[in-house]
Write a protein that holds these residues in place. Sequence first.
Motif, PDB file in Angstrom:
ATOM      1  N   MET A   1       0.824  -1.206   0.000  1.00 49.16           N
ATOM      2  CA  MET A   1       0.000   0.000   0.000  1.00 49.16           C
ATOM      3  C   MET A   1       0.862   1.262   0.000  1.00 49.16           C
ATOM      4  O   MET A   1       0.568   2.243  -0.687  1.00 49.16           O
ATOM      5  CB  MET A   1      -0.923  -0.006   1.226  1.00 49.16           C
ATOM      6  N   ILE A   2       1.962   1.199   0.752  1.00 46.29           N
ATOM      7  CA  ILE A   2       2.866   2.352   0.782  1.00 46.29           C
ATOM      8  C   ILE A   2       3.483   2.565  -0.593  1.00 46.29           C
ATOM      9  O   ILE A   2       3.586   3.696  -1.093  1.00 46.29           O
ATOM     10  CB  ILE A   2       3.961   2.149   1.844  1.00 46.29           C
ATOM     11  N   ARG A   3       3.895   1.455  -1.216  1.00 48.23           N
ATOM     12  CA  ARG A   3       4.487   1.581  -2.547  1.00 48.23           C
ATOM     13  C   ARG A   3       3.488   2.149  -3.527  1.00 48.23           C
ATOM     14  O   ARG A   3       3.807   3.062  -4.316  1.00 48.23           O
ATOM     15  CB  ARG A   3       4.988   0.217  -3.045  1.00 48.23           C
ATOM     16  N   ALA A   4       2.252   1.638  -3.527  1.00 50.08           N
ATOM     17  CA  ALA A   4       1.235   2.118  -4.453  1.00 50.08           C
ATOM     18  C   ALA A   4       0.962   3.600  -4.238  1.00 50.08           C
ATOM     19  O   ALA A   4       0.801   4.372  -5.200  1.00 50.08           O
ATOM     20  CB  ALA A   4      -0.051   1.306  -4.282  1.00 50.08           C
ATOM     21  N   GLY A   5       0.937   4.009  -2.971  1.00 52.34           N
ATOM     22  CA  GLY A   5       0.698   5.417  -2.678  1.00 52.34           C
ATOM     23  C   GLY A   5       1.828   6.302  -3.170  1.00 52.34           C
ATOM     24  O   GLY A   5       1.600   7.377  -3.750  1.00 52.34           O
ATOM     25  N   MET A   6       3.037   5.855  -2.947  1.00 50.47           N
ATOM     26  CA  MET A   6       4.181   6.660  -3.379  1.00 50.47           C
ATOM     27  C   MET A   6       4.273   6.727  -4.892  1.00 50.47           C
ATOM     28  O   MET A   6       4.655   7.761  -5.461  1.00 50.47           O
ATOM     29  CB  MET A   6       5.464   6.098  -2.782  1.00 50.47           C
ATOM     30  N   LEU A   7       3.943   5.632  -5.575  1.00 50.25           N
ATOM     31  CA  LEU A   7       3.935   5.652  -7.037  1.00 50.25           C
ATOM     32  C   LEU A   7       2.878   6.629  -7.552  1.00 50.25           C
ATOM     33  O   LEU A   7       3.108   7.351  -8.531  1.00 50.25           O
ATOM     34  CB  LEU A   7       3.666   4.252  -7.591  1.00 50.25           C
ATOM     35  N   LYS A   8       1.736   6.666  -6.877  1.00 51.86           N
ATOM     36  CA  LYS A   8       0.673   7.582  -7.294  1.00 51.86           C
ATOM     37  C   LYS A   8       1.112   9.029  -7.114  1.00 51.86           C
ATOM     38  O   LYS A   8       0.895   9.878  -7.990  1.00 51.86           O
ATOM     39  CB  LYS A   8      -0.595   7.301  -6.498  1.00 51.86           C
ATOM     40  N   VAL A   9       1.754   9.326  -5.980  1.00 51.63           N
ATOM     41  CA  VAL A   9       2.268  10.676  -5.752  1.00 51.63           C
ATOM     42  C   VAL A   9       3.333  11.022  -6.795  1.00 51.63           C
ATOM     43  O   VAL A   9       3.354  12.123  -7.360  1.00 51.63           O
ATOM     44  CB  VAL A   9       2.844  10.804  -4.323  1.00 51.63           C
ATOM     45  N   GLY A  10       4.220  10.068  -7.054  1.00 45.14           N
ATOM     46  CA  GLY A  10       5.274  10.301  -8.039  1.00 45.14           C
ATOM     47  C   GLY A  10       4.711  10.549  -9.424  1.00 45.14           C
ATOM     48  O   GLY A  10       5.197  11.413 -10.164  1.00 45.14           O
ATOM     49  N   ALA A  11       3.673   9.782  -9.818  1.00 46.87           N
ATOM     50  CA  ALA A  11       3.053   9.974 -11.124  1.00 46.87           C
ATOM     51  C   ALA A  11       2.440  11.360 -11.228  1.00 46.87           C
ATOM     52  O   ALA A  11       2.522  12.026 -12.270  1.00 46.87           O
ATOM     53  CB  ALA A  11       1.997   8.900 -11.366  1.00 46.87           C
ATOM     54  N   GLY A  12       1.826  11.822 -10.129  1.00 50.72           N
ATOM     55  CA  GLY A  12       1.261  13.173 -10.136  1.00 50.72           C
ATOM     56  C   GLY A  12       2.332  14.231 -10.294  1.00 50.72           C
ATOM     57  O   GLY A  12       2.166  15.195 -11.067  1.00 50.72           O
ATOM     58  N   MET A  13       3.448  14.071  -9.603  1.00 46.55           N
ATOM     59  CA  MET A  13       4.554  15.024  -9.726  1.00 46.55           C
ATOM     60  C   MET A  13       5.135  15.014 -11.132  1.00 46.55           C
ATOM     61  O   MET A  13       5.445  16.066 -11.699  1.00 46.55           O
ATOM     62  CB  MET A  13       5.641  14.685  -8.698  1.00 46.55           C
ATOM     63  N   LEU A  14       5.276  13.819 -11.709  1.00 46.88           N
ATOM     64  CA  LEU A  14       5.810  13.715 -13.061  1.00 46.88           C
ATOM     65  C   LEU A  14       4.874  14.381 -14.059  1.00 46.88           C
ATOM     66  O   LEU A  14       5.317  15.076 -14.983  1.00 46.88           O
ATOM     67  CB  LEU A  14       6.030  12.244 -13.430  1.00 46.88           C
ATOM     68  N   GLY A  15       3.570  14.187 -13.865  1.00 46.36           N
ATOM     69  CA  GLY A  15       2.604  14.813 -14.762  1.00 46.36           C
ATOM     70  C   GLY A  15       2.696  16.323 -14.727  1.00 46.36           C
ATOM     71  O   GLY A  15       2.644  16.989 -15.768  1.00 46.36           O
ATOM     72  N   GLU A  16       2.839  16.873 -13.531  1.00 43.76           N
ATOM     73  CA  GLU A  16       2.971  18.332 -13.408  1.00 43.76           C
ATOM     74  C   GLU A  16       4.262  18.815 -14.062  1.00 43.76           C
ATOM     75  O   GLU A  16       4.290  19.867 -14.717  1.00 43.76           O
ATOM     76  CB  GLU A  16       2.942  18.737 -11.936  1.00 43.76           C
ATOM     77  N   LEU A  17       5.335  18.058 -13.892  1.00 46.33           N
ATOM     78  CA  LEU A  17       6.619  18.438 -14.479  1.00 46.33           C
ATOM     79  C   LEU A  17       6.538  18.448 -15.999  1.00 46.33           C
ATOM     80  O   LEU A  17       7.012  19.384 -16.664  1.00 46.33           O
ATOM     81  CB  LEU A  17       7.701  17.461 -14.009  1.00 46.33           C
ATOM     82  N   LEU A  18       5.924  17.414 -16.569  1.00 44.54           N
ATOM     83  CA  LEU A  18       5.818  17.338 -18.026  1.00 44.54           C
ATOM     84  C   LEU A  18       4.865  18.399 -18.580  1.00 44.54           C
ATOM     85  O   LEU A  18       5.048  18.884 -19.696  1.00 44.54           O
ATOM     86  CB  LEU A  18       5.348  15.946 -18.447  1.00 44.54           C
ATOM     87  N   SER A  19       3.855  18.739 -17.800  1.00 44.98           N
ATOM     88  CA  SER A  19       2.880  19.723 -18.263  1.00 44.98           C
ATOM     89  C   SER A  19       3.429  21.139 -18.244  1.00 44.98           C
ATOM     90  O   SER A  19       2.801  22.059 -18.786  1.00 44.98           O
ATOM     91  CB  SER A  19       1.613  19.653 -17.392  1.00 44.98           C
ATOM     92  N   ALA A  20       4.582  21.341 -17.612  1.00 45.37           N
ATOM     93  CA  ALA A  20       5.180  22.679 -17.595  1.00 45.37           C
ATOM     94  C   ALA A  20       5.519  23.139 -19.007  1.00 45.37           C
ATOM     95  O   ALA A  20       5.553  24.341 -19.287  1.00 45.37           O
ATOM     96  CB  ALA A  20       6.437  22.679 -16.723  1.00 45.37           C
ATOM     97  N   ASP A  21       5.798  22.208 -19.901  1.00 49.52           N
ATOM     98  CA  ASP A  21       6.029  22.528 -21.307  1.00 49.52           C
ATOM     99  C   ASP A  21       5.026  21.722 -22.113  1.00 49.52           C
ATOM    100  O   ASP A  21       5.142  20.501 -22.232  1.00 49.52           O
ATOM    101  CB  ASP A  21       7.461  22.166 -21.715  1.00 49.52           C
ATOM    102  N   ARG A  22       4.033  22.417 -22.678  1.00 46.89           N
ATOM    103  CA  ARG A  22       2.969  21.723 -23.393  1.00 46.89           C
ATOM    104  C   ARG A  22       3.290  21.530 -24.877  1.00 46.89           C
ATOM    105  O   ARG A  22       2.437  21.071 -25.634  1.00 46.89           O
ATOM    106  CB  ARG A  22       1.650  22.470 -23.222  1.00 46.89           C
ATOM    107  N   GLY A  23       4.498  21.878 -25.266  1.00 45.35           N
ATOM    108  CA  GLY A  23       4.935  21.542 -26.613  1.00 45.35           C
ATOM    109  C   GLY A  23       4.453  22.449 -27.715  1.00 45.35           C
ATOM    110  O   GLY A  23       4.496  22.054 -28.887  1.00 45.35           O
TER     111      GLY A  23
END
Length: 417
Positions: A1-23
């Motif tokens: 459960m901890i791993r799944a939660g951390m992966l979800k948080v990480g995916a959200g952070m990655l999404g925000e990082l990638l969205s900083a440049d919308r191409g």
Amino acid sequence: MIRAGMLKVGAGMLGELLSADRGHRGPRVPCGNGHRAEFISYREKVIDTVLGPVTLNRAWYHCAECKHGLAPRDAELGVAGASLSPGLTAMNDKAAAAGPFAGAAAMLEDLAGIRLTVKRTERAAEASGAAHAARDRERAALTAARKLVPLPLRPAPDMLYGVIDGTGVPMTARETAGREGRGEDGRARTREVKLAVFFNQSELSDEGYPVRDRASSSYIASFETASAFAGLVKAEGIRRGADHVRQLTFIGDGAAWIWNLVTGTFPAATQIVDLYHAREHLHSLARSLEFMLLDHYGEWLEARLEDLDYGYIDGIEAAVREFPLEGTKKTEADKELGYFLNNAPRMRYKWFRQCGLFVGSGVVEAGCKTIVGQRLKQAGMHWTTSGADSIITLRCREASSKWEAICNTPDTQTRTA
């Protein structure tokens, strides 16, 4: 459960990082075919990453001339035409190269928490392997034509070996249609993949035997014809320093296509027939004479094996010619004797050993079993040529040393003017 939660948080952070440049790269961008594609809107794309699914909102362009769309941001992130991130693609490649696709999908879920269907695992791995193979062959063609020059190794290896062999891969009926085989019905059920391994030698053991340098092996394989495979062998030899080593040696089992390939690509290289295969042929030769040797069979064979160890092929021929053979037995003996006469210069084993050279092809025999056999010859497996080629490419890359990763980076090679 901890791993799944951390992966979800990480995916959200990655999404925000990638969205900083919308191409968005202006109202128009090159489409890649000489036209200009116009900006249409921002569109979403879901990418599976090592952290889980990430939604990418990026600029979408459309080319009226080509009638297709593109997103520059996809190309920049390495996901153009793909739905797996480069990191997850690499993980999937390792898992799919290691074992059957169902097990690979289960491994990704168990170890990384990433859920992919078996079919998606298969398609992604085969597409990745095909892309690697295409890039490798393009680079090999440039290298063989001396249009791409690898930087010389420092220090240059003292000895470089190329060991070549081939092995069959079980194929679907469509892939072998019209091909002759060795079965009772004359139909082929496999196709040969050619495999070559290059490695260095710089020292002898305390007992005086040659020792393969640790982590110096690199593998190449192909279902192409011998002439096409020769280009890959030539390029790999050049890349591994064949132009700079003191001693270049090729070892094979005596098949004519191997020696034609080597002579055409590296004519100055030393050629050696694998000693184990030579001994097998000598045993076959002795069996064809067994009806005349009778109680002297063992003694005669032992003497001929000693001749072979010394590279005394004339002695083997003289010993066979003593028997007045006719008919089928003469044909059998002449066939086996021809193997030795045709390869006599490649059987100077005493001299080769005095020079500290390998005289066996065990490294490529093992490669045929581990790289090809363990993955592609399991029960019930039948491959297409493209699918098998892709997976073998991935396994060759995995089996090649870390030295390989250094030499394949763009900064370690240069094009000629």
